[in-house]
Design a protein around this motif. Structure first.
Motif, PDB file in Angstrom:
ATOM      1  N   LEU A   1     -32.058   3.279 -29.559  1.00 13.16           N
ATOM      2  CA  LEU A   1     -31.227   4.468 -29.759  1.00 13.16           C
ATOM      3  C   LEU A   1     -30.127   4.534 -28.701  1.00 13.16           C
ATOM      4  O   LEU A   1     -28.952   4.743 -29.023  1.00 13.16           O
ATOM      5  CB  LEU A   1     -32.091   5.729 -29.699  1.00 13.16           C
ATOM      6  N   VAL A   2     -30.514   4.340 -27.454  1.00 17.44           N
ATOM      7  CA  VAL A   2     -29.533   4.441 -26.375  1.00 17.44           C
ATOM      8  C   VAL A   2     -28.487   3.348 -26.522  1.00 17.44           C
ATOM      9  O   VAL A   2     -27.288   3.596 -26.388  1.00 17.44           O
ATOM     10  CB  VAL A   2     -30.212   4.360 -24.998  1.00 17.44           C
TER      11      VAL A   2
ATOM     12  N   LEU B   1     -27.515   1.815 -29.256  1.00 15.94           N
ATOM     13  CA  LEU B   1     -26.645   2.160 -30.384  1.00 15.94           C
ATOM     14  C   LEU B   1     -25.665   3.254 -29.989  1.00 15.94           C
ATOM     15  O   LEU B   1     -24.455   3.160 -30.247  1.00 15.94           O
ATOM     16  CB  LEU B   1     -27.493   2.620 -31.570  1.00 15.94           C
ATOM     17  N   ALA B   2     -26.190   4.289 -29.340  1.00 18.04           N
ATOM     18  CA  ALA B   2     -25.342   5.415 -28.953  1.00 18.04           C
ATOM     19  C   ALA B   2     -24.191   4.950 -28.077  1.00 18.04           C
ATOM     20  O   ALA B   2     -23.034   5.319 -28.295  1.00 18.04           O
ATOM     21  CB  ALA B   2     -26.179   6.464 -28.220  1.00 18.04           C
ATOM     22  N   VAL B   3     -24.508   4.106 -27.091  1.00 14.60           N
ATOM     23  CA  VAL B   3     -23.472   3.654 -26.166  1.00 14.60           C
ATOM     24  C   VAL B   3     -22.464   2.771 -26.893  1.00 14.60           C
ATOM     25  O   VAL B   3     -21.249   2.933 -26.731  1.00 14.60           O
ATOM     26  CB  VAL B   3     -24.103   2.904 -24.980  1.00 14.60           C
TER      27      VAL B   3
END
Lengths: 222, 222
Positions: free
Chosen positions: B84-85, B87-89
């Motif tokens: 998730l992190v 992808l978010a970044v």
DNA sequence: ATAAGGAGACTAGTATCCAAGTTCTGTCAA
DNA sequence: TTGACAGAACTTGGATACTAGTCTCCTTAT
């Protein structure tokens, strides 16, 4: 069958130091001696060393062999990086939230916002800040990603530590509440653009504060 | 005025153990004894302890007082969090990239993609993977956020470690290249939707692989 | 007066000893 | 044979002595 680890001296030292550093009771550039800290806490050097390495891993301390360990100063790059990561995570959480949003979730968030309005009406800023915290946490939980909240929080704390430097300069609670309302309505209406846009605006409120601090406190930066 | 820290025994032990753990030479659940590792490396327990605590801080080891420390198993929650992190970044970096994108940046990225095509044509997968790495890094640099790449990389490595469990199961290089092309054209055309959408698709390629590993290697999970 | 050099008071890294808790094993009894 | 208990053999945590590098300040020589 106890699942929790025993509380150790290292933990105690770590937590106390961590608090003192992030709350700026110990300012950046301050030199910390293992032996001196050990004396202050009444423990041996070993737990202090463990705590130091842990704090060093979090980039709160600069540890160099045979040189005094000191509290790391702020770096604009790091602060902006922390803000980027926080923003990125918040946006993705919003993204995932809109995909699962329903009436129940909407109601829970609305309840929190109602309490925020009440707190502001009462002039109770302490309660408001707690609700602010809950608001963001709630979105993580309702989106099904509670763990991501901790990642975000870690980033947030790095920025908060810097913002402690400008004391009276808290953002307007009313504006924050308005942001929260916009985010909530964005989620409720299923509008990813509105929800993400509002979040972006919400987090960009610190722009001026941070620029101000950078200009007025060039010391404390490395 | 040397800026770099001296290389210490602790560092050596740490790096070796770190490598062995993330490369799965030491499998999750393996018990590690401070004294035994110390013997193996021919050093005293102290540097091993330092290395252990450091690895424990990174959640690679689970250390409990008076109990054997062991290599932490995978947790689906942690892996999904790392994804998730990342992808978010990546998405936020793409966002910032489109805002500053210009002909020069486009040319640099196109050059990398041309090399990728060449590598595939040559059947040189090693070079291709290096170029894959460069591709992603390039976007961070061209967007003006080189530091964020390290954050992403840390997340990526956590997932990579898991994916080592399914050996032959590398994604199709051709599909990866196609993703890269889509991301690049999205950036070039200033289409945030296309660029982000392609990135999302690119990173979701691991979905099945991870689900497969989770099902076929329930051991190794905690 | 000034600059070079050395003594001493720091710094952290390492080795080792002891304490306290867990786990395993072997023996003895039922 | 099985179960329980005692104890040995582990485990990590903490304390302390010692090593080695750094810095500061004061002395001394130019």
């Amino acid at each position: 069958m106890d699942d929790f680890t025993r509380r150790t001296t290292t933990d105690a030292v770590y937590e106390k130091l961590h608090d003192e550093i992030v709350s700026l009771q110990i300012l950046p550039g301050t030199k910390l001696s293992e032996t001196e800290v050990a004396r202050r806490f009444g423990v041996s050097r070993q737990p202090v060393r463990n705590a130091f390495t842990k704090l060093g891993n979090e980039d709160l301390l600069v540890i160099r062999p045979q040189k005094a360990t000191e509290v790391r100063g702020f770096s604009m790059e790091r602060v902006e990086l922390a803000r980027l990561v926080r923003l990125a995570v918040e946006l993705e959480i919003v993204h995932r939230a809109v995909e699962v949003w329903d009436a129940l979730r909407e109601a829970k968030l609305a309840e929190n916002i109602a309490l925020q309005e009440q707190a502001i009406a009462d002039g109770d800023l302490t309660t408001f800040h707690a609700l602010d915290y809950d608001f963001h946490k709630l979105i993580y939980e309702l989106s099904g990603n509670p763990l991501a909240f901790d990642v975000m929080l870690e980033c947030k704390q790095k920025v908060d530590r810097l913002c402690l430097l400008s004391l009276g300069k808290a953002s307007e609670a009313g504006a924050i509440l308005a942001d929260h309302r916009n985010i909530a309505t964005g989620l409720a209406s299923g509008s990813l653009e509105q929800a993400q846009g509002s979040m972006r605006k919400h987090l960009s409120r610190l722009d001026e504060t941070i620029a101000f601090i950078h200009k007025t406190h060039p010391d404390y930066f490395e």
